[in-house]
Write a protein that holds these residues in place. Structure first.
Motif, mmCIF file in Angstrom:
data_model
loop_
_atom_site.group_PDB
_atom_site.id
_atom_site.type_symbol
_atom_site.label_atom_id
_atom_site.label_comp_id
_atom_site.label_asym_id
_atom_site.label_seq_id
_atom_site.Cartn_x
_atom_site.Cartn_y
_atom_site.Cartn_z
ATOM 1 N N ARG A 233 -9.462 21.881 3.606
ATOM 2 C CA ARG A 233 -8.596 20.691 3.670
ATOM 3 C C ARG A 233 -7.499 20.805 4.723
ATOM 4 N NH1 ARG A 233 -6.736 19.783 -2.425
ATOM 5 N NH2 ARG A 233 -5.518 18.136 -1.386
ATOM 6 N N LEU A 234 -7.351 21.966 5.330
ATOM 7 C CA LEU A 234 -6.295 22.157 6.330
ATOM 8 C C LEU A 234 -6.637 21.449 7.633
ATOM 9 C CD1 LEU A 234 -5.701 25.999 5.880
ATOM 10 C CD2 LEU A 234 -4.415 24.141 4.809
ATOM 11 N N LYS A 235 -5.618 20.968 8.318
ATOM 12 C CA LYS A 235 -5.861 20.413 9.652
ATOM 13 C C LYS A 235 -6.210 21.559 10.610
ATOM 14 C CE LYS A 235 -0.813 20.170 10.321
ATOM 15 N NZ LYS A 235 0.335 19.251 10.488
ATOM 16 N N PRO A 236 -6.949 21.282 11.674
ATOM 17 C CA PRO A 236 -7.454 22.351 12.548
ATOM 18 C C PRO A 236 -6.373 23.253 13.123
ATOM 19 C CG PRO A 236 -8.539 20.264 13.040
ATOM 20 C CD PRO A 236 -7.438 19.957 12.079
ATOM 21 N N ASN B 130 5.871 22.334 7.688
ATOM 22 C CA ASN B 130 5.505 22.310 6.280
ATOM 23 C C ASN B 130 4.620 23.514 6.006
ATOM 24 O OD1 ASN B 130 4.960 21.601 3.662
ATOM 25 N ND2 ASN B 130 3.756 19.782 4.144
ATOM 26 N N ILE B 131 5.079 24.436 5.144
ATOM 27 C CA ILE B 131 4.343 25.671 4.907
ATOM 28 C C ILE B 131 4.177 25.923 3.410
ATOM 29 C CG2 ILE B 131 5.166 26.719 7.054
ATOM 30 C CD1 ILE B 131 7.111 28.371 5.420
ATOM 31 N N VAL B 132 3.160 26.699 3.069
ATOM 32 C CA VAL B 132 2.972 27.144 1.694
ATOM 33 C C VAL B 132 2.884 28.662 1.691
ATOM 34 C CG1 VAL B 132 0.448 26.892 1.768
ATOM 35 C CG2 VAL B 132 1.619 26.897 -0.435
ATOM 36 N N LEU B 133 3.575 29.290 0.756
ATOM 37 C CA LEU B 133 3.478 30.725 0.528
ATOM 38 C C LEU B 133 2.671 30.934 -0.735
ATOM 39 C CD1 LEU B 133 6.040 30.506 2.435
ATOM 40 C CD2 LEU B 133 6.805 32.615 1.362
ATOM 41 N N ILE B 134 1.569 31.671 -0.602
ATOM 42 C CA ILE B 134 0.670 31.880 -1.728
ATOM 43 C C ILE B 134 0.812 33.320 -2.214
ATOM 44 C CG2 ILE B 134 -1.719 31.838 -2.515
ATOM 45 C CD1 ILE B 134 -2.317 29.839 -0.279
ATOM 46 N N GLY B 135 1.456 33.504 -3.369
ATOM 47 C CA GLY B 135 1.605 34.835 -3.942
ATOM 48 C C GLY B 135 2.505 35.739 -3.124
ATOM 49 N N GLY B 136 2.512 37.028 -3.503
ATOM 50 C CA GLY B 136 3.337 37.999 -2.802
ATOM 51 C C GLY B 136 4.341 38.662 -3.722
ATOM 52 N N ASP B 137 5.348 39.282 -3.085
ATOM 53 C CA ASP B 137 6.366 40.019 -3.826
ATOM 54 C C ASP B 137 7.751 39.537 -3.406
ATOM 55 O OD1 ASP B 137 6.756 41.153 -1.294
ATOM 56 O OD2 ASP B 137 5.572 42.927 -1.769
ATOM 57 N N ASP C 234 -0.641 20.616 -6.592
ATOM 58 C CA ASP C 234 0.718 20.282 -6.162
ATOM 59 C C ASP C 234 0.961 20.595 -4.686
ATOM 60 O OD1 ASP C 234 1.340 19.450 -8.698
ATOM 61 O OD2 ASP C 234 2.241 21.351 -9.295
ATOM 62 N N VAL C 235 -0.027 21.092 -3.983
ATOM 63 C CA VAL C 235 0.121 21.453 -2.573
ATOM 64 C C VAL C 235 -0.544 20.384 -1.712
ATOM 65 C CG1 VAL C 235 -0.361 23.185 -0.806
ATOM 66 C CG2 VAL C 235 0.097 23.904 -3.158
ATOM 67 N N ASP C 236 0.202 19.881 -0.722
ATOM 68 C CA ASP C 236 -0.343 18.890 0.208
ATOM 69 C C ASP C 236 -1.056 19.629 1.347
ATOM 70 O OD1 ASP C 236 0.791 16.772 -1.260
ATOM 71 O OD2 ASP C 236 2.712 17.057 -0.238
ATOM 72 N N TRP C 237 -2.268 20.091 1.080
ATOM 73 C CA TRP C 237 -2.982 20.956 2.019
ATOM 74 C C TRP C 237 -3.172 20.307 3.381
ATOM 75 C CZ3 TRP C 237 -3.324 25.759 0.285
ATOM 76 C CH2 TRP C 237 -3.309 25.974 -1.100
ATOM 77 N N GLU C 238 -3.401 18.988 3.402
ATOM 78 C CA GLU C 238 -3.692 18.302 4.666
ATOM 79 C C GLU C 238 -2.490 18.232 5.599
ATOM 80 O OE1 GLU C 238 -6.629 17.006 1.607
ATOM 81 O OE2 GLU C 238 -4.441 17.189 1.666
ATOM 82 N N THR C 239 -1.273 18.419 5.084
ATOM 83 C CA THR C 239 -0.073 18.277 5.916
ATOM 84 C C THR C 239 0.512 19.612 6.360
ATOM 85 O OG1 THR C 239 1.477 18.311 4.039
ATOM 86 C CG2 THR C 239 0.484 16.179 4.618
ATOM 87 N N LEU C 240 -0.099 20.710 5.959
ATOM 88 C CA LEU C 240 0.504 22.020 6.210
ATOM 89 C C LEU C 240 0.414 22.438 7.676
ATOM 90 C CD1 LEU C 240 -0.853 24.018 3.114
ATOM 91 C CD2 LEU C 240 1.468 23.138 3.456
ATOM 92 N N ASP C 241 1.465 23.130 8.110
ATOM 93 C CA ASP C 241 1.476 23.749 9.437
ATOM 94 C C ASP C 241 1.150 25.230 9.363
ATOM 95 O OD1 ASP C 241 2.466 21.485 11.160
ATOM 96 O OD2 ASP C 241 4.082 21.563 9.673
#
Length: 296
Positions: free
Chosen positions: A91-94, A4-11, A51-58
């Motif tokens: 909020r991210l897991k370690p 589970n990933i989030v991309l924040i901004g970019g081109d 809208d981002v599930d920060w706690e579940t991100l890899d």
């Protein structure tokens, strides 16, 4: 592989990266892409941070240009200026990876405050080697477009012989340019000579540039300074691909009427699909390595 990933901004590279990672099994959330309408199946576009599930991100993936002052990040597909918030990272897991393109002072300060580490993709050998090919093609394209003579038989200087400089010198030699390499690094000198290139020490740069048709700089420090530029013929084209602010005194070059083009991040301009897939491939490898550490 699942993740589970989030991309924040970019081109445009982030779009292709997201597509690549989604095809490899990742659940992808895009934050800062409100103007992008071609959402692929399996991707989610976040309207905001809630809208981002920060706690579940890899993995949290930031733009190639990194975190800028005031924690601003590039977001060409966003209507609004995008800033990263410190609270997100708390909020991210370690074991969640934080990945960006380049290392910046703003990123270093943020990571110190939140007691986290991060990976700068552009510092990795694999990324740089993969990226050197679209970079070299982009430099060649610019040289063709911006000169009135063929690259064949042009007197071309390549300043610096790192991973990108090697590919550029080889590319220009392959199309018939008289490519010479400028470096003061003994290992780079040995490598360039072993690959059949003419090499000169940068202490002789003022002499070398006086005969150049094209000068390509890869060194991220001021190397084409006023006292060097004064030796350059008016017809010489300078292409500077070093990280901002580059290695050229652009203001003085303009005063002298010399065409000096600043072109960092060429893969994202000339080959965003390839550049995005390159970054996606490296990120996938980082995720696999991180999974291995968790299982050990």
């Amino acid at each position: 592989m699942k993740g589970n990933i989030v991309l924040i901004g970019g081109d445009a590279r982030q779009i292709e990266m997201a597509d690549y990672l989604q095809q490899k099994g990742m659940e992808v959330t895009l934050l800062g892409f409100d103007r992008w309408c071609s959402l692929r199946p399996g991707m989610k576009k976040a309207a905001g941070k809630a809208d981002v599930d920060w706690e579940t991100l890899d993995a949290v993936i930031l733009p190639v240009s990194g975190i800028k002052p005031e924690q601003k990040v590039e977001a060409v597909f966003s209507e609004n200026t995008l800033y990263v918030e410190e609270s997100w990272f708390h909020r991210l897991k370690p074991e969640c990876l934080i990945i960006t393109g380049i290392r910046t002072e703003a990123a270093d300060k943020l990571m110190t405050r939140i007691n986290r580490s991060y990976t700068a993709l552009m510092e990795r050998n694999d990324t740089a080697i993969y990226n050197s090919v679209p970079t070299a093609e982009g430099v060649l394209l610019m040289a063709i477009q911006e000169t009135e003579h063929t690259i064949h038989q042009s007197r071309t200087l390549v300043l610096g012989f790192g991973r990108t400089g090697q590919t550029i010198a080889g590319t220009f030699s392959a199309v018939g340019a008289y490519a010479k390499v400028g470096t003061s690094d003994p290992a780079e000198t040995a490598r360039a000579e072993a690959m059949g290139h003419d090499v000169f020490d940068l202490s002789r740069l003022n002499q070398a540039v006086s005969q150049a048709d094209i000068c390509i700089n890869t060194i991220p420090s001021l190397i084409l300074s006023e006292n060097i530029l004064i030796q350059i013929p008016a017809h010489t084209l300078i292409i500077d691909i070093a990280s901002s602010p580059g290695g050229t005194d652009f203001e003085y070059a303009e005063k002298r009427g010399i065409r000096a083009l600043q072109a960092p991040g060429l893969p994202g301009v000339t080959a965003p699909k390839t550049a995005g897939h390159i970054l996606g491939k490296v990120i996938l490898q980082l995720l696999k390595e991180n999974d291995g550490k968790k299982e050990a």
